[in-house]
Enzyme design. Structure first.
Site, mmCIF file in Angstrom:
data_model
loop_
_atom_site.group_PDB
_atom_site.id
_atom_site.type_symbol
_atom_site.label_atom_id
_atom_site.label_comp_id
_atom_site.label_asym_id
_atom_site.label_seq_id
_atom_site.Cartn_x
_atom_site.Cartn_y
_atom_site.Cartn_z
ATOM 1 C CG ASP A 397 -1.952 -1.021 1.250
ATOM 2 O OD1 ASP A 397 -2.186 -1.609 0.173
ATOM 3 O OD2 ASP A 397 -2.531 -1.270 2.322
HETATM 4 P P1 NAP Z 1 0.700 -3.880 3.159
HETATM 5 O O1 NAP Z 1 0.159 -2.915 2.200
HETATM 6 O O2 NAP Z 1 -0.210 -4.515 4.136
HETATM 7 O O3 NAP Z 1 1.418 -5.009 2.289
HETATM 8 C C1 NAP Z 1 2.185 -5.989 2.859
HETATM 9 C C2 NAP Z 1 2.520 -6.995 1.790
HETATM 10 O O4 NAP Z 1 3.446 -7.915 2.377
HETATM 11 C C3 NAP Z 1 1.336 -7.810 1.348
HETATM 12 O O5 NAP Z 1 0.853 -7.367 0.095
HETATM 13 C C4 NAP Z 1 1.844 -9.257 1.313
HETATM 14 O O6 NAP Z 1 1.725 -9.746 -0.003
HETATM 15 C C5 NAP Z 1 3.307 -9.128 1.694
HETATM 16 N N1 NAP Z 1 3.743 -10.181 2.617
HETATM 17 C C6 NAP Z 1 3.097 -10.692 3.673
HETATM 18 N N2 NAP Z 1 3.827 -11.661 4.241
HETATM 19 C C7 NAP Z 1 4.963 -11.767 3.516
HETATM 20 C C8 NAP Z 1 6.120 -12.593 3.609
HETATM 21 N N3 NAP Z 1 6.266 -13.526 4.559
HETATM 22 N N4 NAP Z 1 7.110 -12.427 2.692
HETATM 23 C C9 NAP Z 1 6.972 -11.501 1.710
HETATM 24 N N5 NAP Z 1 5.907 -10.692 1.575
HETATM 25 C C10 NAP Z 1 4.912 -10.834 2.468
HETATM 26 O O7 NAP Z 1 1.918 -3.285 4.022
HETATM 27 P P2 NAP Z 1 2.619 -1.870 3.975
HETATM 28 O O8 NAP Z 1 3.008 -1.506 2.590
HETATM 29 O O9 NAP Z 1 3.654 -1.936 5.049
HETATM 30 O O10 NAP Z 1 1.482 -0.860 4.385
HETATM 31 C C11 NAP Z 1 0.966 -0.819 5.684
HETATM 32 C C12 NAP Z 1 -0.543 -0.750 5.638
HETATM 33 O O11 NAP Z 1 -1.029 -0.941 6.971
HETATM 34 C C13 NAP Z 1 -1.034 0.602 5.140
HETATM 35 O O12 NAP Z 1 -2.187 0.450 4.360
HETATM 36 C C14 NAP Z 1 -1.363 1.314 6.447
HETATM 37 O O13 NAP Z 1 -2.343 2.317 6.303
HETATM 38 C C15 NAP Z 1 -1.843 0.162 7.304
HETATM 39 N N6 NAP Z 1 -1.757 0.462 8.742
HETATM 40 C C16 NAP Z 1 -0.564 0.759 9.291
HETATM 41 C C17 NAP Z 1 -0.485 1.123 10.617
HETATM 42 C C18 NAP Z 1 0.812 1.532 11.257
HETATM 43 O O14 NAP Z 1 0.776 2.115 12.316
HETATM 44 N N7 NAP Z 1 1.944 1.214 10.656
HETATM 45 C C19 NAP Z 1 -1.630 1.133 11.408
HETATM 46 C C20 NAP Z 1 -2.849 0.789 10.809
HETATM 47 C C21 NAP Z 1 -2.878 0.451 9.479
HETATM 48 P P3 NAP Z 1 1.665 -11.337 -0.263
HETATM 49 O O15 NAP Z 1 0.535 -11.838 0.568
HETATM 50 O O16 NAP Z 1 1.465 -11.461 -1.721
HETATM 51 O O17 NAP Z 1 2.974 -11.892 0.195
#
Ligand code: NAP
Length: 469
Positions: A397
């Site tokens: 994301d």
């Molecule tokens: P993300 O958009 O959730 O994407 C994470 C990606 O990691 C997934 O598409 C997944 O794809 C991949 N993944 C999962 N396990 C894996 C593994 N073992 N090896 C390789 N890839 C793996 O994460 P992000 O880019 O870090 O974004 C964070 C999201 O969380 C944002 O939308 C944000 O708004 C939200 N959020 C964050 C917080 C905070 O405080 N940080 C709080 C609330 C919400 P596959 O399944 O294809 O592997």
């Protein structure tokens, strides 16, 4: 004399807690911040034990409780996985909420011991503080239990919604207020327990419509509630330190929730009304393309190693998948090897990458990635255009350009890391699954993107092996 000394000690402890919060705001000072917090808590405990009127039996009981609670805390802290921290925090908050309920009950049934009046004739002000502590504590307890259950996958992370839900919650919230007013006017035991039951139910109802993926914001908000509950109880107990620390926790939790919402470009109301996000940690959907789009280009770790060996500037973008795979150590090894080859390696941190604030910073610090190589979004974004490689490891994301272009997207308006400007973009992930927000990422289909399918740790280990050849 003893009372003055204890107040002075509380003041020192309060200052140390403020310094602790300040220290925790940056990775370089966070250890020091933790140390301040520990010293502050040590002083607070000793000062409480030495307070006038503290009988020997009371001290014995407190030490026993400290030994049990401290022992359990230390045991859990040494065993907990980094990725399970959010649910652990939720579980701990539930205990803060429950203790606020117990203290309110103790004060209600033994007001003389608290110096707040007599049974059936408790001071009006104390009834207000007690009922607020009780209500917020009970909401925090049941809300945190649900947050824990969702994050621990004991129940589905999907939002549980039904018709008229928000009106029901609003109605119950108003009823709770009415009951509090009636309780303060009458001091009735029946109303005390009605408030408790209604607040427990409300905590439960408020949290069930919130998707597992929004839980980090909710946990930080419940953290804030637990702080306010503690501050309320601090008034009941006339304990200055509890009021100060409760307010510190309450305010910092609220600020943290605000920062997270801002990073996601959502309002806190939008998060609290729920219904957003699906089960956390979506499963891999297998490689391949999606229907009408160009097929994705998948590469091997050897391909990636070859391209990076010849790169001058590499920007690593870690995300939630890196945390799940615990790939930070091997990632640092990869960075070190590339630096030896003469490349500049930097790490780009998005404010909401991962599932809790500072998630990536903590993991990179744990792997001894130098702080000066770690850059925040505003600082690193202009650099992508000069980068040969953007190495996106388990992030999705936070790189998705739909946030800039697609007004209908749930992430529209969220600031993103401009990885697509790099000459080559690697995405390390297990398949084509979307991330937390559940939206497709068109970058996977761009000509300058190469997908490296597999577990983040395994793929990076294979790249390290290829680099060493
Ligand atoms: P993300 O958009 O959730 O994407 C994470 C990606 O990691 C997934 O598409 C997944 O794809 C991949 N993944 C999962 N396990 C894996 C593994 N073992 N090896 C390789 N890839 C793996 O994460 P992000 O880019 O870090 O974004 C964070 C999201 O969380 C944002 O939308 C944000 O708004 C939200 N959020 C964050 C917080 C905070 O405080 N940080 C709080 C609330 C919400 P596959 O399944 O294809 O592997």
């Amino acid at each position: 004399m003893a009372a003055t000394l204890s107040t002075l000690a509380y003041l020192v402890a309060a200052v140390l807690f403020i310094l602790a919060l300040r220290g925790l705001s940056h990775p370089t000072t966070s250890r020091q911040g933790n140390l301040y917090g520990m010293i502050g808590m040590g002083i607070a405990i000793v000062a409480t034990l030495l307070r006038p009127g503290m009988g020997g039996g009371g001290v014995g009981l407190i030490i026993l409780a400290l030994a049990i609670g401290g022992g359990a805390g230390a045991y859990i802290a040494t065993r907990i996985q980094m990725t399970a921290l959010p649910q652990l925090v939720a579980a701990f908050h539930s205990l803060v909420g429950l203790s606020a309920v117990f203290v309110a009950a103790a004060a209600f049934y033994a007001p003389e011991s608290f110096g707040i009046g007599h049974s059936g004739n408790i001071h009006g002000g104390s009834l207000v503080e007690m009922s607020l502590g009780l209500a917020i504590g009970a909401i925090t307890f049941s809300g945190s239990v649900i947050a824990f259950a969702k994050l621990q996958a004991l129940m589905s992370g999907a939002p549980i919604t039904f018709k008229g839900q928000h009106w029901l919650n609003l109605g119950l919230g108003i009823l709770l207020l009415v009951l509090i007013i009636a309780f303060v006017a009458s001091g009735s035991a029946g109303l005390f327990w009605l408030i408790a039951i209604l607040a427990f139910a409300l905590g439960f109802l408020l949290i069930i419509p919130i998707g597992g993926a929004d839980m980090p914001v909710v946990v930080s908000m419940l953290n804030s509630y637990s702080g306010w509950a503690a501050a309320g109880i601090g008034f009941t107990l006339s304990n200055l330190l509890l009021i100060v620390t409760g307010a510190l926790v309450g305010a910092s939790g609220a600020i943290l929730s605000y920062i997270m919402c801002k990073g996601m470009n959502r309002s806190i109301i939008n998060v609290l009304l729920g219904g957003f996000g699906t089960d956390a940690g979506g499963a891999a959907a297998g490689g391949g393309g999606d229907g009408d789009r160009a097929p994705v280009k998948a590469g091997s770790p050897e391909d990636a190693a070859y391209i990076m060996k010849n790169a001058q500037k590499i920007i690593v973008v870690p995300g939630y998948g890196m945390a799940v795979a615990q790939a930070q150590q091997v990632l640092r090894e990869m960075g070190d090897l590339l630096k030896k080859e003469g490349a500049q390696v930097e790490y780009a941190i998005h404010p909401v990458a991962g599932r809790m604030p500072g998630h990536m910073n903590v993991l990179l610090a744990e792997a001894n990635v130098p702080y000066e190589d770690v850059k925040e979004l505003e600082e690193i974004n202009p650099e992508f255009a000069e980068a040969d490689v953007a190495f996106v490891i388990g992030a999705n994301d936070v790189t998705n350009p739909a946030a800039k272009t697609d007004k209908s997207s749930p992430i529209y308006g969220m600031p993103i890391l401009d990885v697509e400007r790099a000459k080559t973009v690697f995405f390390i992930k297990r398949g084509m699954a979307s991330g937390y927000a559940g939206v497709d990422n068109e970058l996977f289909f761009r000509p300058n993107t190469m997908m490296l399918f597999g577990d983040a740790k395994k793929v990076t280990q294979e790249i390290v092996q290829a680099l060493q050849k």
